[in-house]
Structures are given as structure tokens and as C-alpha cells.
Write an enzyme that holds these catalytic residues in place. Structure first.
Site, PDB file in Angstrom:
ATOM      1  N   LYS A  23     -28.272 -78.207 -48.148  1.00  0.00           N
ATOM      2  CA  LYS A  23     -28.005 -76.794 -48.490  1.00  0.00           C
ATOM      3  C   LYS A  23     -26.554 -76.421 -48.185  1.00  0.00           C
ATOM      4  O   LYS A  23     -25.865 -75.843 -49.024  1.00  0.00           O
ATOM      5  CB  LYS A  23     -28.945 -75.883 -47.686  1.00  0.00           C
ATOM      6  CG  LYS A  23     -28.540 -74.412 -47.735  1.00  0.00           C
ATOM      7  CD  LYS A  23     -29.417 -73.524 -46.876  1.00  0.00           C
ATOM      8  CE  LYS A  23     -28.992 -73.402 -45.444  1.00  0.00           C
ATOM      9  NZ  LYS A  23     -28.023 -72.375 -45.103  1.00  0.00           N
ATOM     10  N   ASN A  24     -26.102 -76.752 -46.987  1.00  0.00           N
ATOM     11  CA  ASN A  24     -24.784 -76.256 -46.590  1.00  0.00           C
ATOM     12  C   ASN A  24     -23.631 -76.974 -47.302  1.00  0.00           C
ATOM     13  O   ASN A  24     -22.503 -76.494 -47.280  1.00  0.00           O
ATOM     14  CB  ASN A  24     -24.624 -76.299 -45.058  1.00  0.00           C
ATOM     15  CG  ASN A  24     -25.527 -75.261 -44.397  1.00  0.00           C
ATOM     16  OD1 ASN A  24     -26.032 -74.353 -45.065  1.00  0.00           O
ATOM     17  ND2 ASN A  24     -25.743 -75.397 -43.103  1.00  0.00           N
ATOM     18  N   CYS A 118     -28.513 -65.200 -42.633  1.00  0.00           N
ATOM     19  CA  CYS A 118     -29.390 -65.085 -41.461  1.00  0.00           C
ATOM     20  C   CYS A 118     -28.812 -64.161 -40.407  1.00  0.00           C
ATOM     21  O   CYS A 118     -27.613 -64.209 -40.116  1.00  0.00           O
ATOM     22  CB  CYS A 118     -29.607 -66.464 -40.832  1.00  0.00           C
ATOM     23  SG  CYS A 118     -30.689 -67.517 -41.773  1.00  0.00           S
ATOM     24  N   ARG A 123     -21.365 -62.259 -37.119  1.00  0.00           N
ATOM     25  CA  ARG A 123     -20.826 -63.361 -37.925  1.00  0.00           C
ATOM     26  C   ARG A 123     -19.490 -62.957 -38.538  1.00  0.00           C
ATOM     27  O   ARG A 123     -19.392 -62.651 -39.720  1.00  0.00           O
ATOM     28  CB  ARG A 123     -21.843 -63.806 -38.983  1.00  0.00           C
ATOM     29  CG  ARG A 123     -23.138 -64.307 -38.355  1.00  0.00           C
ATOM     30  CD  ARG A 123     -24.103 -64.875 -39.340  1.00  0.00           C
ATOM     31  NE  ARG A 123     -23.743 -66.208 -39.801  1.00  0.00           N
ATOM     32  CZ  ARG A 123     -24.496 -66.942 -40.610  1.00  0.00           C
ATOM     33  NH1 ARG A 123     -25.640 -66.467 -41.039  1.00  0.00           N
ATOM     34  NH2 ARG A 123     -24.115 -68.137 -40.990  1.00  0.00           N
ATOM     35  N   ILE A 125     -15.604 -63.018 -40.060  1.00  0.00           N
ATOM     36  CA  ILE A 125     -14.905 -63.942 -40.971  1.00  0.00           C
ATOM     37  C   ILE A 125     -13.390 -63.822 -40.777  1.00  0.00           C
ATOM     38  O   ILE A 125     -12.614 -64.065 -41.690  1.00  0.00           O
ATOM     39  CB  ILE A 125     -15.318 -63.736 -42.450  1.00  0.00           C
ATOM     40  CG1 ILE A 125     -15.103 -62.302 -42.899  1.00  0.00           C
ATOM     41  CG2 ILE A 125     -16.751 -64.146 -42.698  1.00  0.00           C
ATOM     42  CD1 ILE A 125     -15.108 -62.191 -44.424  1.00  0.00           C
ATOM     43  N   ASP A 306     -28.378 -75.466 -35.725  1.00  0.00           N
ATOM     44  CA  ASP A 306     -29.413 -75.255 -36.745  1.00  0.00           C
ATOM     45  C   ASP A 306     -30.729 -75.950 -36.405  1.00  0.00           C
ATOM     46  O   ASP A 306     -31.744 -75.715 -37.068  1.00  0.00           O
ATOM     47  CB  ASP A 306     -28.918 -75.709 -38.129  1.00  0.00           C
ATOM     48  CG  ASP A 306     -27.724 -74.886 -38.585  1.00  0.00           C
ATOM     49  OD1 ASP A 306     -27.456 -73.845 -37.969  1.00  0.00           O
ATOM     50  OD2 ASP A 306     -27.052 -75.301 -39.551  1.00  0.00           O
ATOM     51  N   ARG A 398     -35.010 -69.801 -48.656  1.00  0.00           N
ATOM     52  CA  ARG A 398     -33.560 -69.915 -48.863  1.00  0.00           C
ATOM     53  C   ARG A 398     -33.048 -71.312 -48.569  1.00  0.00           C
ATOM     54  O   ARG A 398     -31.980 -71.693 -49.054  1.00  0.00           O
ATOM     55  CB  ARG A 398     -32.812 -68.898 -47.982  1.00  0.00           C
ATOM     56  CG  ARG A 398     -32.880 -67.477 -48.504  1.00  0.00           C
ATOM     57  CD  ARG A 398     -31.888 -66.577 -47.769  1.00  0.00           C
ATOM     58  NE  ARG A 398     -30.743 -67.348 -47.360  1.00  0.00           N
ATOM     59  CZ  ARG A 398     -30.286 -67.427 -46.104  1.00  0.00           C
ATOM     60  NH1 ARG A 398     -30.867 -66.762 -45.143  1.00  0.00           N
ATOM     61  NH2 ARG A 398     -29.239 -68.172 -45.823  1.00  0.00           N
TER      62      ARG A 398
HETATM   63  C1  EPZ Z   1     -22.382 -72.488 -41.149  1.00  0.00           C
HETATM   64  O1  EPZ Z   1     -22.252 -71.092 -40.976  1.00  0.00           O
HETATM   65  C2  EPZ Z   1     -23.777 -72.737 -41.633  1.00  0.00           C
HETATM   66  N1  EPZ Z   1     -23.974 -71.963 -42.863  1.00  0.00           N
HETATM   67  C3  EPZ Z   1     -24.789 -72.305 -40.585  1.00  0.00           C
HETATM   68  O2  EPZ Z   1     -26.034 -72.748 -41.047  1.00  0.00           O
HETATM   69  C4  EPZ Z   1     -24.498 -72.994 -39.248  1.00  0.00           C
HETATM   70  O3  EPZ Z   1     -25.335 -72.450 -38.247  1.00  0.00           O
HETATM   71  C5  EPZ Z   1     -23.035 -72.779 -38.856  1.00  0.00           C
HETATM   72  O4  EPZ Z   1     -22.156 -73.198 -39.933  1.00  0.00           O
HETATM   73  C6  EPZ Z   1     -22.638 -73.548 -37.599  1.00  0.00           C
HETATM   74  O5  EPZ Z   1     -22.876 -74.907 -37.766  1.00  0.00           O
HETATM   75  C7  EPZ Z   1     -23.507 -72.401 -44.009  1.00  0.00           C
HETATM   76  O6  EPZ Z   1     -22.913 -73.455 -44.120  1.00  0.00           O
HETATM   77  C8  EPZ Z   1     -23.759 -71.542 -45.206  1.00  0.00           C
HETATM   78  P1  EPZ Z   1     -19.190 -70.982 -38.570  1.00  0.00           P
HETATM   79  P2  EPZ Z   1     -20.815 -70.440 -40.827  1.00  0.00           P
HETATM   80  O7  EPZ Z   1     -18.119 -70.279 -39.290  1.00  0.00           O
HETATM   81  O8  EPZ Z   1     -19.837 -71.246 -41.594  1.00  0.00           O
HETATM   82  C9  EPZ Z   1     -17.536 -67.997 -35.172  1.00  0.00           C
HETATM   83  C10 EPZ Z   1     -28.368 -72.723 -41.285  1.00  0.00           C
HETATM   84  O9  EPZ Z   1     -29.341 -72.604 -40.504  1.00  0.00           O
HETATM   85  N2  EPZ Z   1     -16.611 -67.528 -36.226  1.00  0.00           N
HETATM   86  O10 EPZ Z   1     -19.062 -72.451 -38.332  1.00  0.00           O
HETATM   87  O11 EPZ Z   1     -20.938 -69.010 -41.138  1.00  0.00           O
HETATM   88  C11 EPZ Z   1     -18.967 -67.596 -35.448  1.00  0.00           C
HETATM   89  O12 EPZ Z   1     -19.238 -66.300 -34.978  1.00  0.00           O
HETATM   90  C12 EPZ Z   1     -27.146 -71.900 -41.072  1.00  0.00           C
HETATM   91  O13 EPZ Z   1     -28.360 -73.479 -42.261  1.00  0.00           O
HETATM   92  C13 EPZ Z   1     -15.622 -66.624 -35.913  1.00  0.00           C
HETATM   93  O14 EPZ Z   1     -15.482 -66.176 -34.761  1.00  0.00           O
HETATM   94  O15 EPZ Z   1     -20.571 -70.668 -39.271  1.00  0.00           O
HETATM   95  C14 EPZ Z   1     -19.732 -68.686 -34.730  1.00  0.00           C
HETATM   96  O16 EPZ Z   1     -19.849 -68.368 -33.373  1.00  0.00           O
HETATM   97  C15 EPZ Z   1     -27.260 -70.591 -40.510  1.00  0.00           C
HETATM   98  N3  EPZ Z   1     -14.763 -66.222 -36.902  1.00  0.00           N
HETATM   99  C16 EPZ Z   1     -18.837 -69.921 -34.857  1.00  0.00           C
HETATM  100  O17 EPZ Z   1     -17.543 -69.414 -35.174  1.00  0.00           O
HETATM  101  C17 EPZ Z   1     -14.850 -66.692 -38.174  1.00  0.00           C
HETATM  102  O18 EPZ Z   1     -14.030 -66.292 -39.012  1.00  0.00           O
HETATM  103  C18 EPZ Z   1     -19.240 -70.931 -35.922  1.00  0.00           C
HETATM  104  O19 EPZ Z   1     -19.409 -70.253 -37.170  1.00  0.00           O
HETATM  105  C19 EPZ Z   1     -15.861 -67.611 -38.488  1.00  0.00           C
HETATM  106  C20 EPZ Z   1     -16.731 -68.020 -37.500  1.00  0.00           C
END
Ligand code: EPZ
Length: 419
Positions: A23-24, A118, A123, A125, A306, A398
Site C-alpha cells: 500500500k505505502n 488514520c 500528523r 507536514i 505499523d 483502506r
Molecule cells: C507513512 O506515513 C505511512 N503512510 C504510515 O503508514 C506509517 O505509519 C509512517 O509512514 C511511519 O512509518 C503512508 O506511507 C501513506 P512520516 P507518513 O512522515 O509519511 C513526523 C499505515 O498503517 N513528521 O514518516 O505520514 C510525524 O508526526 C500508515 O500504513 C513531522 O514532524 O509518516 C511522525 O511522528 C499509517 N513533520 C514522524 O515524523 C512532517 O512534515 C514520521 O512520519 C512529517 C512527519
């Protein structure tokens, strides 16, 4: 009428299950094809709701999409004109944020609503935005829509303050056709990033270092077409591994890349679960009662956040007390109250869950709070005594292809009913 899953527990899972595409990866690869001047054929796409939403976004943006054999999609991005993502569709999932990087690269403009997905904590960006700004884009947020604009994108060094899967992929998308060189430091190393970089390189991009924490992207003028097969879903595989362990089962999980699951295999072995790794499959046997362990979630190659919720189920029936420390998402223990309904003994303090193992969980009506919480509830139902009724299935849909069919094939008593 709402659909629910009904599981009659206490069946040992046994047999073979085949894992779908990741998925990811899929949710990054579909927007990445927008960068092509012509289009691409993508194979091994999972049949899940997130992929359907992304297809809708592509169509709304003027791409042509043809579906061939199961899991195959031909995306023609030539002639796309619309840099605005539809509000209602985009907010249904997280990955719509990849349309910002992709549209910026293709059109020099992007308008994409704040993403959904989720509810597992705040979260932000900010790291995505920091990256786009470093490449020369101007970003503003108006009425819930992120608006990005760049007369020209120019490569730059970008240091990520947090290791972020999404920001790493989004910056790669925006930098592929930027002028000059972009270097992302402290990049995420997840296999999805390697998969997406492989697709883009096959289209003609020049990306080096994907899978390490320093990624170098030399901008190119044009990206062409290619055919790409998505890697297997390590989280789906991990879910079935834990399900086999929790039911004292014996399941061969096929179509996986065992090295992607090393942290999970290592933890399960520590819990006395037998793991045999083959070239592209893993056999998981859970004859003995699992032994409690401690788990801390960390970015790849650490133990994945995850799979933390599914693991909390295994710890709930393990011998002894285990501690889970969730270091990525502060809101990823919402499933605990549901597990408690089934008799689990869990105390949550901030980002830590202390789990005292019980011999058995007991079936009960439970509600799914997010995607992997859904997987956790299903595993709990499979391992529990009696009947478990699971509601709010939209989260599971999803991210898991044909969950009921795959589980039935390995001996689960599970059905989806309208209630
Ligand atoms: C991806 O989310 C995955 N989703 C998530 O999978 C997964 O839990 C996550 O990576 C971590 O491995 C998708 O790929 C669609 P991150 P993402 O940016 O990219 C912080 C599942 O169950 N952060 O790696 O949104 C954030 O708050 C899901 O399949 C910032 O501070 O996660 C978190 O603590 C749900 N600023 C950490 O970084 C930012 O701009 C990691 O988030 C971005 C993130």
C-alpha cells in the site's frame, strides 16, 4: 446498513497466504507517474480503497487510466492539465499529499487539500513544506487547501529534522525535474522509498542513495514511460505472521521479501515463535505460548510502528509482561480500550503501553479506530474464545486486500455481514 466482521475464534491458522503489493509504495507510485511525459504501466497494485481514491484523483486531474489484468493499471499522464486535487477525494486519505510534489514538478503549481488518513496523532507536514520551499516554491494555506507555486524549481540541500517517509518521497517527486542537484539528508530508508526511486529511475530520473539516509537527485528535463511491479506489502505480511503466531498456527506467507521483515522476524523469534525464511516466503509456527518481550517502534529498519498494534495483541496473550514504546505516533494506542473489552490487561502511560499477558482473550463486540487497529482487532478475534464482532470496517478496507478471503483460505472462521 453497516457491515461487520464476525469471527469465531480459537482456530489455528494453517496453510499458505499470498501477499499483495505494498500500500505505502502504491500510494506514492501512482502520483509519481504524473511526472511522466507519456505514462506508465504499474503492476501488483493492491485492490484497496486508497488505490481507488488515488485513481479518482488521477481521473479528476485529466489523466487516463486503464485497468488490465488484476493489479495492473496503465496510467496515461500525457495531456494532464489540472493542478487542483478534488477536496472530497483528497481528504479521504493521507497520501493525497504526494500530489503536491507531483503537480509542482509537472505544472509548477499545486492546490491540494490538507490530507486525511488514520487518526493516530498529530500528523504535521512541515518537513514536506520545508523541502518544497528549499526548491524555490512559495507555499500558502487557504481554506484548508495547500497552494504551492514555483516559476522554476532549483535543486538544493535539504536536511529533514525528523525522519519522514512522506517528506522524503514528496521531496524526491518535486526534485526529479528541478534544475541541478538536490541532496536530502536524514532521509527515511523504508523499502517504499527504494521502490518509488526505482520507478522514477526507470522513467529516466537520476536518483542515487534511496534506501540510505542521504539521497542525491540530479534533475532531468523529461521523464518517459516504464513498466513497474510494486514490492510486496511488508505490513500485510507482518500482520499474517503475527496472526499465525497468535493462533498457534503454521502459515507459509508467500510473495514477501524476507529482509524487509527482519525486525519482525527477530522479535517473533525472541518470543519463541518459529520462523523459517526462504527466498520469497516466510513460515511462521506458533506452537508454544509466546514469551513477552519489550518493543520500541523506530523508523526502518527498526521495528515498524505499523505493526505495533497487532503486536500488542500477541503480547496480551504472552507469558509475562511486555512493554511497548511508540516513538512515531503519540495517538497509536486508541485500540487498547477495545482490546480491554476482550480481557486484555494493558496500561497506557503516554507513549508507553505495559501489557500483562493473559492465557486467553474473550470474543466481544469491538470497534476499529484506524487501519492497523483493525488488523489488531481481527488477530484478537482469531485468537480469542467465542465470537468477536468488528465494526467500522472502512479503515481495514483502506489497506488490506481481500482480508476475509485470505483468512478463510488459511482456516479462519470469519465472515462479513450486514447488521
Ligand atoms: C507513512 O506515513 C505511512 N503512510 C504510515 O503508514 C506509517 O505509519 C509512517 O509512514 C511511519 O512509518 C503512508 O506511507 C501513506 P512520516 P507518513 O512522515 O509519511 C513526523 C499505515 O498503517 N513528521 O514518516 O505520514 C510525524 O508526526 C500508515 O500504513 C513531522 O514532524 O509518516 C511522525 O511522528 C499509517 N513533520 C514522524 O515524523 C512532517 O512534515 C514520521 O512520519 C512529517 C512527519
Amino acid at each position: 446498513m453497516e457491515e461487520k466482521l464476525i469471527i469465531k475464534g480459537n482456530n489455528k491458522l494453517h496453510g499458505e497466504v499470498c501477499i499483495s503489493g505494498a500500500k505505502n509504495s502504491a500510494v506514492g507510485i501512482i502520483p509519481a507517474v504524473i511526472l511522466s511525459d507519456s505514462g506508465c504501466i504499474i503492476k501488483n497494485l493492491p485492490d484497496i480503497e486508497d488505490v481507488k481514491y488515488l485513481k479518482e484523483l488521477l481521473l479528476q486531474s485529466g489523466a487516463k487510466v486503464e485497468e488490465g489484468n488484476p493489479g495492473e493499471m496503465k496510467i496515461v499522464s500525457k495531456g494532464m492539465r489540472n493542478y487542483k486535487a478534488d477536496f472530497e477525494t483528497a481528504k479521504k486519505m493521507r497520501a493525497s499529499y504526494y500530489f503536491i510534489g507531483a503537480f509542482l514538478s509537472k505544472f509548477g503549481r499545486a492546490e491540494v487539500p490538507f490530507p486525511g488518513g488514520c487518526d493516530i496523532g498529530i500528523r504535521p507536514i512541515d518537513q514536506h513544506i520545508k523541502g518544497f520551499e528549499a526548491l524555490g516554491a512559495k507555499i500558502k494555506v487557504e481554506h484548508g487547501v495547500i497552494k504551492a507555486r514555483a516559476a522554476e524549481l532549483v535543486g538544493a540541500p535539504i536536511y529533514l529534522d525528523v525522519v519522514s517517509v512522506g517528506a522524503t518521497i514528496n521531496i524526491i517527486l518535486a526534485a526529479c525535474k528541478a534544475k541541478g542537484i538536490t541532496i536530502i539528508e536524514n532521509a527515511a530508508k523504508e523499502p517504499y522509498i527504494v521502490d518509488i526511486a526505482n520507478l522514477l529511475n526507470a522513467m529516466g530520473a537520476n536518483i542515487k542513495g534511496a534506501g540510505t539516509d542521504v539521497i542525491k537527485i540530479k534533475g532531468v528535463e523529461h521523464l518517459g514511460s516504464c513498466e513497474h511491479t510494486i514490492i510486496p506489502d511488508m505490513m500485510e505480511a507482518g500482520t499474517y505472521m503475527i496472526a499465525s503466531a497468535a493462533t498457534h498456527g503454521d502459515v507459509l506467507i508467500k510473495n514477501v521479501i524476507p529482509t524487509h521483515l527482519e525486525s519482525v522476524s527477530a522479535k517473533l523469534r525472541e518470543m519463541n515463535i518459529e520462523i523459517d525464511e526462504y527466498e520469497d516466503s516466510i513460515r511462521v509456527r506458533g506452537e508454544a505460548r509466546p514469551k513477552a518481550v519489550n518493543i520500541k517502534t523506530i523508523p526502518y529498519p527498526g521495528f515498524p510502528t505499523d505493526l505495533q498494534q497487532p503486536m500488542s495483541v500477541l503480547l496480551s496473550i504472552a507469558e509475562g509482561t511486555g512493554i511497548i514504546t511508540e516513538s512515531i505516533w503519540e495517538g497509536r494506542f486508541k485500540h487498547v480500550d477495545e482490546l480491554k473489552r476482550m480481557g486484555a490487561n494493558i496500561k497506557v502511560e503516554g507513549r508507553v503501553a505495559i501489557i500483562e499477558g493473559r492465557h486467553k482473550l474473550s470474543g466481544s463486540p469491538v470497534h476499529v479506530t484506524d487501519l492497523r487497529a483493525g488488523a489488531a482487532m481481527v488477530i484478537a478475534g482469531l485468537a480469542a474464545d467465542g465470537e468477536t464482532e468488528i465494526s467500522n470496517l472502512k479503515h481495514i478496507d483502506r489497506g488490506y486486500e481481500n482480508l476475509v478471503g485470505k483468512l478463510k483460505k488459511i482456516g479462519a472462521d470469519i465472515s462479513r455481514v450486514e447488521k
